[in-house]
Design a protein around this motif. Structure first.
Motif, PDB file in Angstrom:
ATOM      1  N   VAL A 154     -10.580 -37.184 -16.665  1.00  0.00           N
ATOM      2  CA  VAL A 154      -9.292 -37.718 -17.111  1.00  0.00           C
ATOM      3  C   VAL A 154      -9.453 -39.149 -17.606  1.00  0.00           C
ATOM      4  O   VAL A 154      -8.885 -39.540 -18.637  1.00  0.00           O
ATOM      5  CB  VAL A 154      -8.263 -37.634 -15.966  1.00  0.00           C
ATOM      6  CG1 VAL A 154      -7.012 -38.398 -16.310  1.00  0.00           C
ATOM      7  CG2 VAL A 154      -7.924 -36.187 -15.683  1.00  0.00           C
TER       8      VAL A 154
ATOM      9  N   LEU B 193     -12.219 -33.261  -7.169  1.00  0.00           N
ATOM     10  CA  LEU B 193     -11.211 -34.263  -7.532  1.00  0.00           C
ATOM     11  C   LEU B 193     -11.865 -35.445  -8.238  1.00  0.00           C
ATOM     12  O   LEU B 193     -11.338 -35.963  -9.231  1.00  0.00           O
ATOM     13  CB  LEU B 193     -10.470 -34.749  -6.284  1.00  0.00           C
ATOM     14  CG  LEU B 193      -9.354 -33.851  -5.772  1.00  0.00           C
ATOM     15  CD1 LEU B 193      -8.845 -34.366  -4.442  1.00  0.00           C
ATOM     16  CD2 LEU B 193      -8.224 -33.793  -6.774  1.00  0.00           C
TER      17      LEU B 193
ATOM     18  N   LEU C 212     -12.915 -34.388 -11.778  1.00  0.00           N
ATOM     19  CA  LEU C 212     -11.716 -34.265 -12.601  1.00  0.00           C
ATOM     20  C   LEU C 212     -11.183 -35.649 -12.962  1.00  0.00           C
ATOM     21  O   LEU C 212     -10.733 -35.885 -14.092  1.00  0.00           O
ATOM     22  CB  LEU C 212     -10.667 -33.475 -11.821  1.00  0.00           C
ATOM     23  CG  LEU C 212      -9.662 -32.650 -12.625  1.00  0.00           C
ATOM     24  CD1 LEU C 212     -10.388 -31.739 -13.588  1.00  0.00           C
ATOM     25  CD2 LEU C 212      -8.811 -31.823 -11.685  1.00  0.00           C
ATOM     26  N   GLY C 213     -11.267 -36.562 -11.973  1.00  0.00           N
ATOM     27  CA  GLY C 213     -10.820 -37.931 -12.239  1.00  0.00           C
ATOM     28  C   GLY C 213     -11.639 -38.582 -13.345  1.00  0.00           C
ATOM     29  O   GLY C 213     -11.091 -39.235 -14.236  1.00  0.00           O
TER      30      GLY C 213
END
Lengths: 115, 538
Positions: free
Chosen positions: A39, A32, A35-36
């Motif tokens: 992004v 996570l 991925l953060g």
């Protein structure tokens, strides 16, 4: 520069998705986070890549918008970072609670039957 | 006076924010004052929402010109600043949220609030996120309010702790965190292409895009649609829902009944905004219609397969989401009004249902359920019919049991769409509108839609009567003890549904007006961006 940023986002996102699909909660939270990051970089890139351009209007440089970077994506990234930080911290607490209650760090709260 | 009234649109966001902050101050032991504060804040929100509801329709003297209220935060002009927008749809959703929240709050004060810490502040923050999501006119602000309501909902899912809650909560959190990241990607792409985050300006700019930019925009909109479908629990993005809602404390699950409808609301809002630009796949048309049907089918199978009432309730929430998605995907716009009526009725009923289930199952053990399943499977008789057949028949029915039976029965009628309650009116109006839909809609669609609605209702009746028999005709149980504060909110929600059924005429005309103003994008865009409107007109 574009290709470097694109590669970085791609590698981060790919590793993040791989880790997200792993069975251990620690892997999930790392996934996570990665991925953060991907992004956040992506949002940043959506304001177009500029070097040496500030997002804040400076009296010395005048008010021509072409001299400045787009400030909106940078503000969005800030918000996204803060929110991502808070939710990651919260997930960390849940992860620890699950570990304490079940005695395992598997995402389902128990080990799968297969060895 | 009117000077103050024009600040009304911001109240549903500010009230819960301040209430949540204030509720953190007194210690957890001062229950009375905390309860009073939470109740006062929620009541005030309900009052504000009802006032907005009246003003949006012109029943009350509106504090703004025109149909749509635009509240510019910090008085920055719309394309640059952030706006809150109140139209009929937003007002309806606000009122629904406040009404459901009030019932769930009163219910929780009786018992559940004490199952953990910080229930009341989290509850208020959840309301703040919900209200903000319904009000905002800015794409990124929508993301922020989604995060506010999700962060509060993570805390509320875990309220009361326990292994089951932590497990279900963890899956719920991961799914929603990933959805939030996709939301960010979508918002970034859309901003990168159109250069704006204001929803009204987005609608105008999207229509002007062409070539590569259009492809990128479609991609962004597609991702956005997927996020909303995750929130709306569309199949196959809904496996987290029954477990998370079933594990959550009942008042929490009750108020969560509206969380899936936030996704539905966002989908509807963007579908209408993008309709001039030609909405990409997830926002309408055949694609959404069949996705809705698949959701109904998955929910129906789940309803039949579930062995616990809370899980049935979760699958019924999925069925109602599927019904709404299919209705919005249906060709033409005539189904939007009835779909909104159905939405209100199903949210109120599901909220009440979660609370009824908890009260009815009080004092029963999980092993009783297991035994009942195996007795049914092997055709065994649980116990002797009666040891003394000549004994006087009949038992004194305690008031609590009678109330619960009635409430359960009403919920079943509401959720499965049988007369005489509002569930029936909603489904009937939906099917009638589908059959009477414009001739360009294929007959197959109307047939499929009607069949899906009726079959899902039948499955609901079968499953709920099976489980209801097991719960209510279990002679070995003690009648549960109820408090007024627990029975009251459930009765209130059911009365609201009854009122909705009796007032179906005025309610339906309000929802039809809502649908008309929704599909007339020029009203929305023109009010938010009056200057831009004038420019394009020249």
């Amino acid at each position: 520069m574009e290709i470097v940023l694109a590669l970085a986002i791609g590698i981060l996102a790919g590793s993040g998705i791989y880790l997200l699909l792993r069975p251990r909660t620690f892997q999930v939270i790392m996934g996570l986070s990665l991925l953060g990051y991907a992004v956040n970089l992506f949002i940043f890139g959506m304001g177009r890549l500029r070097t040496g351009a500030a997002p804040v209007i400076d009296a010395a440089r005048g008010s021509d918008p072409a001299l400045y970077a787009d400030p909106v994506p940078q503000a969005l990234v800030l918000t996204a970072i803060v929110i991502g930080f808070a939710t990651t911290a919260l997930f960390l607490v849940v992860l620890l609670a699950s570990r304490g209650l079940n005695g395992t760090d598997h995402v389902d709260g128990r080990e799968s039957e297969k060895p | 006076m009117s000077g103050w009234l024009q600040h009304l649109p911001i109240l549903p966001v500010l009230l819960p924010l301040f209430a949540a902050a204030l509720l953190l101050l007194p210690s957890e032991t001062r229950r009375r004052s905390r309860a009073a504060m939470a109740l006062a804040a929620t009541l005030a929100q309900l009052a504000a929402a009802v006032a907005l509801l009246g003003m949006a329709d012109g029943r009350l003297p509106p504090a703004w010109p025109g149909e749509v209220a635009v509240y510019a935060l910090g008085n920055w002009a719309p394309p640059f600043g952030i706006v809150l927008v109140v139209d009929r749809l937003a007002a309806v959703m606000l009122t629904l949220t406040a009404a459901l929240a009030l019932a769930a709050l009163i219910y929780s004060l009786a018992r559940w609030e004490r199952a953990g810490t910080h229930f009341l502040p989290l509850f208020q923050l959840l309301l703040m996120g919900l209200n903000g999501a319904f009000l905002t006119g800015d794409l990124f602000n929508l993301f922020v309010f989604f995060e506010v309501l999700l962060a509060a909902s993570y805390g509320l899912v875990l309220h009361g702790s326990g292994a089951a809650r932590v497990k279900a909560g963890m899956h719920y959190i991961v799914v929603n965190l990933v959805a939030s990241l996709i939301f960010l990607i979508a918002a970034a792409i859309i901003y990168g292409v159109t250069g704006t985050l204001n929803m009204a300006e987005l609608a105008q700019r999207a229509a002007m895009l062409g070539g590569h930019e259009r492809t990128l925009f479609d991609l962004g909109a597609l991702l956005l649609g997927i996020v909303f479908l995750v929130k709306a629990a569309a199949w196959p993005l809904n496996f987290w829902l029954p477990a998370a809602y079933g594990a959550a404390a009942p008042p929490v699950a009750g108020v969560f009944a509206i969380l899936t409808k936030v996704g539905v609301y966002a989908l509807l809002r963007f579908a209408t905004l993008f309709q001039d630009a030609g909405a990409p796949a997830p926002f309408g048309g055949d694609w959404l219609f069949y996705s809705g049907l698949a959701t109904i089918a998955a929910g129906t199978v789940g309803v039949l397969a579930a062995q616990k009432l809370v899980r049935v309730a979760g699958f019924l929430v999925i069925v109602s989401s599927g019904t709404l998605l299919a209705a919005f995907g249906f060709a033409g716009t005539s189904l939007t009004g009835p779909a909104l009526y159905y939405l209100v009725s199903s949210v109120l009923a599901s909220g009440a249902f979660y609370m009824v289930i908890e009260m009815a199952e009080r004092g029963r053990t999980a092993s009783a359920d297991l035994l009942a399943v195996s007795f049914e499977a092997f055709g065994l008789q649980a116990r002797e019919e009666s040891e003394h057949p000549d004994e006087m028949g009949g038992v004194a029915i305690p008031a609590a049991m009678a109330f619960l039976g009635l409430a359960f029965f009403s919920c079943v009628l509401l959720l499965t769409g049988l007369p005489p309650f509002s569930g029936f009116v909603g489904k009937f109006a939906l099917i009638a509108a589908a059959i009477a839909a414009p001739p360009d809609a294929p007959l197959l669609h109307a047939g499929l839609f009607g069949a899906a609605l009726l079959l899902s209702g039948l499955a609901g009746v079968v499953a709920l009567s099976r489980l209801g028999i097991r719960v209510f005709w279990d002679s070995e149980r003690q009648p549960p003890r109820l408090q007024w504060a627990e029975a009251g909110p459930v009765a209130g929600l059911l009365l609201l549904c009854t009122a909705l059924a009796f007032g179906a005429g005025p309610a339906m005309s309000y929802f039809d007006a809502t649908a008309r103003s929704l599909h007339d994008v020029q009203v929305y865009a023109g009010t938010v961006l009056p200057a831009a409107e004038a420019e394009t007109a020249e």
